[in-house]
Design a protein around this motif. Structure first.
Motif, short mmCIF file in Angstrom:
data_model
loop_
_atom_site.label_atom_id
_atom_site.label_comp_id
_atom_site.label_asym_id
_atom_site.label_seq_id
_atom_site.Cartn_x
_atom_site.Cartn_y
_atom_site.Cartn_z
N HIS A 256 0.82 -0.98 0.06
CA HIS A 256 -0.05 -0.16 -0.03
C HIS A 256 0.91 1.30 -0.03
CE1 HIS A 256 -2.47 -3.35 1.16
NE2 HIS A 256 -3.44 -2.61 0.58
N THR A 257 0.82 2.08 0.85
CA THR A 257 1.47 3.28 0.88
C THR A 257 3.02 3.25 0.86
OG1 THR A 257 -0.57 4.47 2.06
CG2 THR A 257 1.70 5.73 1.95
N PHE A 258 3.54 2.29 1.47
CA PHE A 258 4.90 1.86 1.78
C PHE A 258 5.57 1.21 0.44
CE2 PHE A 258 3.45 2.95 5.83
CZ PHE A 258 4.42 3.76 6.28
N SER A 259 4.76 0.91 -0.67
CA SER A 259 5.23 0.38 -1.77
C SER A 259 6.73 0.84 -2.15
CB SER A 259 4.10 0.46 -2.89
OG SER A 259 3.98 1.87 -3.14
N GLY A 260 6.88 1.93 -1.92
CA GLY A 260 8.09 2.62 -2.23
C GLY A 260 9.38 1.92 -1.81
N ILE A 261 8.96 1.17 -0.74
CA ILE A 261 10.18 0.44 0.04
C ILE A 261 10.62 -0.55 -1.31
CG2 ILE A 261 10.68 -1.47 1.85
CD1 ILE A 261 8.82 0.32 3.64
N LEU A 262 9.73 -1.14 -1.74
CA LEU A 262 10.11 -2.09 -2.97
C LEU A 262 10.55 -1.48 -4.22
CD1 LEU A 262 7.40 -4.86 -2.39
CD2 LEU A 262 9.54 -4.93 -1.51
N PHE A 263 9.47 -0.66 -4.74
CA PHE A 263 9.72 0.04 -6.05
C PHE A 263 10.54 0.87 -6.22
CE2 PHE A 263 5.13 -2.37 -5.99
CZ PHE A 263 5.42 -3.09 -6.70
N ASP A 264 10.70 1.64 -5.11
CA ASP A 264 11.49 3.04 -5.30
C ASP A 264 12.71 2.77 -4.41
OD1 ASP A 264 11.71 5.60 -5.97
OD2 ASP A 264 11.12 6.28 -4.14
N HIS A 265 12.94 1.59 -3.94
CA HIS A 265 14.16 1.48 -2.86
C HIS A 265 14.39 2.76 -1.81
CE1 HIS A 265 14.98 -1.05 -6.49
NE2 HIS A 265 14.76 -0.18 -7.16
N CYS A 266 13.24 2.98 -1.33
CA CYS A 266 13.14 4.20 -0.49
C CYS A 266 12.89 3.59 0.88
CB CYS A 266 12.08 5.21 -1.04
SG CYS A 266 12.15 6.58 -0.06
N TYR B 295 6.10 8.19 -5.48
CA TYR B 295 6.34 6.68 -5.73
C TYR B 295 5.88 5.88 -4.62
CZ TYR B 295 9.01 9.11 -9.35
OH TYR B 295 9.42 9.79 -10.32
N SER B 296 4.66 6.52 -4.05
CA SER B 296 4.14 5.50 -2.73
C SER B 296 2.69 5.19 -2.98
CB SER B 296 4.28 6.66 -1.58
OG SER B 296 3.61 7.79 -1.72
N VAL B 297 1.85 5.96 -2.61
CA VAL B 297 0.33 5.67 -3.16
C VAL B 297 0.03 5.53 -4.71
CG1 VAL B 297 -0.97 6.67 -1.24
CG2 VAL B 297 -0.21 8.16 -2.98
N ALA B 298 1.13 6.08 -5.25
CA ALA B 298 1.18 5.85 -6.94
C ALA B 298 1.32 4.30 -7.25
CB ALA B 298 2.41 6.56 -7.38
N SER B 299 2.16 3.75 -6.43
CA SER B 299 2.08 2.21 -6.84
C SER B 299 1.51 1.28 -5.80
CB SER B 299 3.42 1.79 -7.03
OG SER B 299 4.55 2.50 -6.21
N SER B 300 0.65 1.71 -4.81
CA SER B 300 -0.21 0.92 -4.12
C SER B 300 -1.14 -0.14 -4.70
CB SER B 300 -1.09 2.11 -3.43
OG SER B 300 -1.91 1.31 -2.17
N THR B 301 -1.19 -1.09 -4.00
CA THR B 301 -2.34 -2.14 -4.49
C THR B 301 -3.34 -2.67 -3.67
OG1 THR B 301 -1.35 -4.24 -3.66
CG2 THR B 301 -0.10 -3.20 -5.54
N PRO B 302 -4.26 -3.30 -4.33
CA PRO B 302 -5.25 -3.58 -3.23
C PRO B 302 -5.23 -4.98 -2.79
CG PRO B 302 -6.11 -3.91 -5.62
CD PRO B 302 -4.72 -3.48 -5.68
#
Ligand SMILES: Cc1ncc(COP(=O)(O)O)c(C=O)c1O
Length: 380
Positions: free
Chosen positions: A297-307, A359-366
């Motif tokens: 969800h909001t923390f998707s950037g940990i995976l996709f954005d290396h953040c 790059y957080s909610v932008a790549s959030s999934t359900p």
């Protein structure tokens, strides 16, 4: 950042997970960019956070936009469609660049009536553009060093310097107009030399093109990558801007139009995520908190954005090093393995994470049926 008390009130009113977007900060970021890079027109990279209200605020502040899909194009076009139509054939370029080097034929067909400005980096794309979007103007995307960037992009896109002018001349022979060059030094680039070297490379390609008879290039797009102060190690933006200005003014005459595609820079610091602790356990002697927001969800950037985002509590208390897990059943859903938080937090207590707008909610999934964070806009 929005005051802690206000964040707590918003969480109480709307529930969590919550994503709070501060439009005063969006305006401040845009103004800072323009102040320090006065020669550079900012095309906000919509992919960083494709929210119509964010686009509206930045549009009203004067921004143009970089889009990478038709849905993004349509979000922006909604705002520009009522602008007075200029006589210039390239009027849409003032507001939109379609900066994805690889586009489906169908997308090009849809774009063609708008006479878009699009990027490309290979021969196959030239043939596609010629067939489906002959009205487009082109910018050749160059492969440049991404050394030290948090997100590397040059392995996927960019023409090698040695083939650049050949690709410009090939597009010219196909009857297309190459308006200029573009590059991306990698997202969150704290190594400012990447920009310096890329601008120098672009200048040498301009020269080579001219010496081989191609003189129609009139723009340089210096891409995104402008770093956000996630921590104190990131040097101030104005230091980077000084270097960029010096190189641009030294190498590119005033009549060359300079564009940039900042994404992260505009939105990262403008949003804060608020989550609730929904579980607490001790595993292998380590305190673990479970929250209602995570990497799907909001923390998707940990995976996709290396953040990595820091978590903070609203309450004080003696701190422990703990793990913070997201709400799904997947063991991948780890928000942090080593977060310093008060050890006495209870179920129902809130946590917040700053600087999480890009790059957080932008790549959030359900995934797993957990709802994505509700987005709340303040200071509109
Ligand atoms: C073509 C292009 N432009 C701009 C951006 C925005 O970059 P940043 O968010 O680092 O400014 C990206 C990010 O991936 C991109 O691929």
């Amino acid at each position: 950042m929005v005051k802690l008390k206000v964040l707590q009130q918003l969480a109480k009113h709307h529930g969590t997970p919550l994503f709070v977007v501060d439009h005063d900060i969006l305006r401040k970021n845009y103004a800072e960019f323009r102040k320090h890079l006065p020669r550079v027109q900012a095309y906000y990279a919509v992919k960083a956070f494709a929210d119509p209200q964010v686009v509206k605020t930045l549009f009203e502040a004067g921004s143009s936009f970089d889009v990478a899909s038709m849905p993004e194009f349509k979000i922006v076009h909604e705002f520009i469609k009522d602008m007075p139509h200029k006589e210039r054939q390239d009027w849409i370029w003032d507001k939109i660049i379609y900066a994805h080097p690889i586009k489906a034929g169908k997308t090009l067909q849809e774009l063609n009536p708008y006479k878009p400005l699009v990027t490309y980096d290979n021969s196959e794309e030239i043939r596609k553009i010629k067939k489906y979007a002959p009205n487009a103007g082109l910018a050749l995307r160059l492969k440049v060093l991404n050394t030290g960037a948090m997100v590397e992009l040059s392995s996927k896109f960019g023409a090698a310097p040695g083939e650049a002018v050949d690709l410009i001349l090939e597009a010219d022979r196909a009857g297309l107009v190459v308006e200029g060059l573009s590059f991306h030094v990698g997202s969150q680039t704290t190594n400012f030399e990447n920009f310096v070297q890329a601008i120098n490379l672009a200048a040498s390609i301009f020269e080579e093109a001219k010496s081989r008879g191609y003189t129609k290039m009139n723009l340089l797009d210096i891409g995104g990558g402008f770093p956000v102060p996630y921590d104190k190690s990131v040097k101030p933006f104005k230091e980077l801007a000084k270097k960029i200005n010096a190189e641009l003014n030294r190498l590119f005459p005033k009549e060359i139009q300079i564009l940039a595609e900042p994404g992260r820079f505009m939105v990262a610091t403008a949003a804060t995520a608020i989550s609730t602790i929904i579980g607490k356990a001790v595993r292998d002697g380590k305190l673990c908190y479970y929250i209602d927001d995570g990497v799907y969800h909001t923390f998707s950037g940990i995976l996709f954005d290396h953040c990595q985002y820091r978590l903070n509590a609203f309450k004080n208390g003696p701190k422990d090093i703990c793990t913070v897990f997201g709400p799904t059943c997947d063991a991948l859903d780890v928000v942090s393995m080593s977060e310093e938080l008060p050890g006495n937090l209870k179920l129902g207590d809130l946590l917040y994470s700053k600087n999480i707008g890009a790059y957080s909610v932008a790549s959030s999934t359900p995934f797993n049926g957990f709802p994505p964070a509700k987005i709340v806009h303040v200071n509109k």
